[in-house]
Write a protein that holds these residues in place. Structure first.
Motif, short mmCIF file in Angstrom:
data_model
loop_
_atom_site.label_atom_id
_atom_site.label_comp_id
_atom_site.label_asym_id
_atom_site.label_seq_id
_atom_site.Cartn_x
_atom_site.Cartn_y
_atom_site.Cartn_z
N GLY A 27 13.70 37.82 37.09
CA GLY A 27 12.97 36.96 38.02
C GLY A 27 11.76 37.62 38.65
N MET A 28 11.88 38.90 38.94
CA MET A 28 10.77 39.60 39.59
C MET A 28 9.56 39.78 38.67
SD MET A 28 12.72 41.86 37.90
CE MET A 28 14.16 42.06 38.86
N LYS A 29 9.73 39.52 37.38
CA LYS A 29 8.62 39.68 36.44
C LYS A 29 7.50 38.67 36.69
CE LYS A 29 11.27 41.80 32.72
NZ LYS A 29 11.78 41.65 31.35
N THR A 30 7.81 37.57 37.36
CA THR A 30 6.75 36.61 37.68
C THR A 30 6.20 36.81 39.09
OG1 THR A 30 8.44 34.96 38.25
CG2 THR A 30 7.45 34.81 36.04
N ASP A 31 6.73 37.77 39.84
CA ASP A 31 6.14 38.09 41.14
C ASP A 31 4.71 38.57 40.89
OD1 ASP A 31 8.67 37.58 42.11
OD2 ASP A 31 9.08 39.64 42.74
N LEU A 44 3.56 29.88 43.22
CA LEU A 44 4.99 29.87 43.50
C LEU A 44 5.77 29.55 42.24
CD1 LEU A 44 7.01 29.14 46.27
CD2 LEU A 44 7.05 27.09 44.89
N LYS A 45 6.87 30.25 42.03
CA LYS A 45 7.84 29.87 41.01
C LYS A 45 9.21 29.94 41.66
CE LYS A 45 9.99 30.81 36.55
NZ LYS A 45 10.04 31.64 35.33
N ALA A 46 9.93 28.83 41.59
CA ALA A 46 11.29 28.77 42.11
C ALA A 46 12.24 28.64 40.93
CB ALA A 46 11.45 27.59 43.06
N TYR A 47 13.14 29.60 40.80
CA TYR A 47 14.17 29.58 39.77
C TYR A 47 15.33 28.75 40.32
CZ TYR A 47 11.72 33.52 37.58
OH TYR A 47 10.78 34.33 36.98
N LEU A 48 15.53 27.56 39.77
CA LEU A 48 16.46 26.59 40.33
C LEU A 48 17.58 26.26 39.35
CD1 LEU A 48 13.77 24.08 41.69
CD2 LEU A 48 14.81 26.02 42.90
N GLU A 82 22.37 22.62 35.05
CA GLU A 82 20.95 22.53 34.72
C GLU A 82 20.22 23.76 35.24
OE1 GLU A 82 17.53 19.54 36.24
OE2 GLU A 82 19.30 18.58 35.38
N TYR A 83 19.26 24.20 34.46
CA TYR A 83 18.33 25.26 34.84
C TYR A 83 16.96 24.61 34.88
CZ TYR A 83 15.67 29.68 34.41
OH TYR A 83 14.80 30.71 34.59
N CYS A 108 19.40 12.37 45.79
CA CYS A 108 18.40 13.30 45.29
C CYS A 108 19.10 14.39 44.47
CB CYS A 108 17.65 13.94 46.45
SG CYS A 108 18.70 14.92 47.54
N ASN A 109 18.29 15.27 43.91
CA ASN A 109 18.82 16.48 43.28
C ASN A 109 18.79 17.59 44.31
OD1 ASN A 109 19.24 15.52 40.62
ND2 ASN A 109 17.06 15.69 40.21
N ILE A 110 19.85 18.36 44.36
CA ILE A 110 19.88 19.53 45.24
C ILE A 110 20.09 20.74 44.34
CG2 ILE A 110 21.02 20.71 47.14
CD1 ILE A 110 21.91 17.89 48.11
N TYR A 111 19.09 21.60 44.32
CA TYR A 111 19.12 22.80 43.49
C TYR A 111 19.46 24.01 44.35
CZ TYR A 111 16.45 20.15 40.00
OH TYR A 111 16.03 19.23 39.07
N GLU A 112 20.15 24.94 43.75
CA GLU A 112 20.34 26.26 44.35
C GLU A 112 19.16 27.11 43.91
OE1 GLU A 112 23.35 30.09 44.06
OE2 GLU A 112 23.98 28.17 43.19
N VAL A 113 18.61 27.88 44.83
CA VAL A 113 17.51 28.77 44.53
C VAL A 113 18.07 30.15 44.17
CG1 VAL A 113 15.45 29.93 45.44
CG2 VAL A 113 15.94 27.59 46.13
N LEU A 114 17.71 30.64 42.99
CA LEU A 114 18.14 31.98 42.58
C LEU A 114 17.10 33.03 42.91
CD1 LEU A 114 19.75 31.24 39.08
CD2 LEU A 114 20.83 31.29 41.34
N HIS A 115 15.83 32.67 42.86
CA HIS A 115 14.73 33.61 43.15
C HIS A 115 13.46 32.79 43.34
CE1 HIS A 115 12.41 37.37 43.03
NE2 HIS A 115 11.57 36.76 42.21
#
Length: 169
Positions: free
Chosen positions: A27-31, A38-42, A51-52, A159-166
């Motif tokens: 995930g940190m590779k897109t920092d 912004l990129k949210a990994y959801l 779902e990813y 709605c959709n509720i996503y968990e944020v991983l990064h």
């Protein structure tokens, strides 16, 4: 500015630890990625739905083009196969400095109704306490999507509720 998201539906028996580990290791590779606001990994991990769905806000099309065509998106292709990338135009965006603390993303999709006088879409949860929010729209599909970055998992809503991983910024 552009927004993009691809929603990868996974089998119900898929081990979501694979995605969690993938994001923890990479995930940190897109920092700081060129042109990326912004990129949210959801992810969504429910009994009958997995779902990813990474969500991106691009400041410039150059960074998005580089990501898609210069090998970075190939990681998705080799891991999950051909995916449709939803592209949208950000209309309203408010991102706080604490956006990386968000634990969930609420996603609400709306239709843009046929009319003789266009009205700008608005936030349907204007008083929700959040660390960031954006409305993106696609006139090709006449839809808009609201994204709210929050710390607390909301009560049941349509709605959709996503968990944020990064979150990369």
């Amino acid at each position: 500015m552009n927004a993009m998201q691809y929603n990868i539906t996974l089998p119900n028996d898929y081990d979501m630890e694979v995605i969690r580990n993938r994001v923890a290791e990479n995930g940190m590779k897109t920092d700081g990625f060129e042109g990326l606001a912004l990129k949210a990994y959801l992810i969504i991990e429910q009994k009958d739905r997995k779902e990813y769905a990474p969500f991106y806000l691009w400041e410039q099309t150059g960074g998005m083009n580089r990501f898609i065509f210069e090998g970075f998106y190939d990681n998705i292709l080799t891991s999950f196969g051909w995916q449709h990338i939803n592209i949208a135009i950000p209309l309203l965006t408010e991102i706080s400095d604490k956006i990386k603390e968000a634990r969930y993303v609420i996603e609400i999709e709306q239709d843009i109704k046929r009319t003789n006088s266009m009205q700008k879409p608005h936030y349907s949860l204007p008083h929700l306490e959040c660390l960031g929010k954006t409305i993106v729209y696609n006139p090709d599909k006449w839809k808009y999507v609201e994204f709210y970055f929050v710390n607390e998992q909301p009560e049941a809503v349509e709605c959709n509720i996503y968990e944020v991983l990064h979150i990369s910024k």
